[in-house]
Design a protein around this motif. Structure first.
Motif: not given
Ligand code: AHM
Ligand code: MG
Length: 335
Positions: A55-79
């Motif tokens: 996804a071109g971003t990093e999480n709080v632990q400095g790991e490069v985020q994959k598109k699916l990391d972000i999609i899955a996070n949003e799906v869980l929050i929205e649900a």
């Protein structure tokens, strides 16, 4: 199994017969399962859905985020944010806690998750998953803060994961053993496919990233050296090795046929207690493993007894077949 038991029916019966699941918790688990179905759909589409790659971003632990990391996070929050069952959520992919917005009713539970575990396997079409843990918000305080999440794993009221592999399988405990549900895509529901999961106490299979061997501590090195020595060595038997690099998939294999999984502290980053996260990975997996008759320690202490000091805390992990985990723990404690 003569008639199919859906996850919904299983939860209703647990609520009715054992009183283990209050209705808010039942709703929460159904919503998490629904979110996992959505993530499973996205995973299945792969390149066709444009979900692969970073996804071109990093999480709080400095790991490069994959598109699916972000999609899955949003799906869980929205649900989960609108159902009234939660006070707040915390995720491996978010810097701080997500408090349920004021426009929705607040519930009494806290949900923690690793939305997409095994991120390095997404693009190569190897099993990945979602791991979740449920705590109760401490009573008596208005509002919710990060400190409310800092409870030992022994306080969990539900934990599980969903593995997106050749089958999509949801694995769950509410403190009364471990049950597995397989996604029936035609029906769109999770169906109970195994109850009372038990891990054999002995095993001849270990899982560890061997490329880190030169960085390990002496007790881990000793344990693995003895396994590698096979029949001729002190263990008197040959060992097999597996390393999927998706904790969900490695733990799923251990729940299915036994084994031991280790991601120990090592000298690469000595100030960090380990790679894996206590709250999103180690705690829920350790409870599942214990509920199935296995054991889980950080080499010295039962993981579920660790009092967390921060949300994104890391930990050394050794879990699986009881006798093997006790052995490697005793090497650390020099028993
Ligand atoms: P992730 O949550 O960012 O995917 O990281 C956790 C994963 C575990 O699933 C797996 O056991 C481990 O990291 C693999 O690490 P390595 O690539 O060092 O072998
Ligand atoms: Mg993970």
């Amino acid at each position: 199994m003569s008639s199919k038991i859906s996850l919904t029916r299983y939860l209703v019966e647990q609520q009715r017969v054992d009183g283990l699941i209050p209705s808010q918790l039942r709703l929460l688990l159904e919503v998490v399962a629904r979110a996992c179905k959505g993530i499973s759909q996205a995973v299945n589409k792969g390149a066709l859905g444009g979900v692969l790659g970073t996804a071109g971003t990093e999480n709080v632990q400095g790991e490069v985020q994959k598109k699916l990391d972000i999609i899955a996070n949003e799906v869980l929050i929205e649900a989960n944010e609108w159902g009234g069952h939660l006070a707040a959520m915390a995720s491996e992919e978010m810097d701080s806690i997500y408090v349920v917005p004021n426009r929705y009713p607040q519930g009494e539970y806290l949900l923690l998750f690793d939305p997409l575990d095994g991120s390095s396997n997404i693009d190569v079409n190897v099993s990945i998953g979602t791991i979740f843990s449920v705590l109760k918000k401490p009573e008596g305080l208005a509002g919710v803060t990060e400190a409310d999440f800092l409870q030992a794993g022994a306080k969990q009221v539900a934990a599980g994961y969903c593995v997106y592999g050749p089958q999509t399988t949801l694995v769950l405990t509410v403190g009364d053993g471990v049950a597995m549900f397989t996604l029936d895509r035609e029906q769109g529901s999770f169906v109970l496919t195994q109850e009372n999961v038990r891990i054999p106490e002995d095993t001849q299979e270990f899982a560890i990233n061997m490329s880190n061997m030169r960085h390990w501590d002496a007790p881990v090195k000793r344990y693995i050296d003895e396994c590698l020595a096979g029949k001729e060595g002190p263990r008197g038997k040959d060992f097999n090795m597996r390393w999927i690099a998706s904790m969900v998939a490695d733990v799923h294999r251990i729940l299915t046929r036994g084994g031991v999984f280790m991601y120990p502290w090592d000298k690469r980053e000595p100030e960090k207690p380990g790679k894996l996260r206590l709250m999103y990975e180690a705690n829920p997996m350790s409870w599942l493993i214990e509920q199935a008759g296995g054991a889980a320690t950080n080499g010295r202490q039962r993981i579920l007894d660790i009092a967390p000091t921060k949300l994104h805390e890391r930990v050394s992990v050794m879990l699986g077949s009881k006798n093997e985990v006790e052995r490697v723990t005793s090497y650390h404690l020099k028993l």
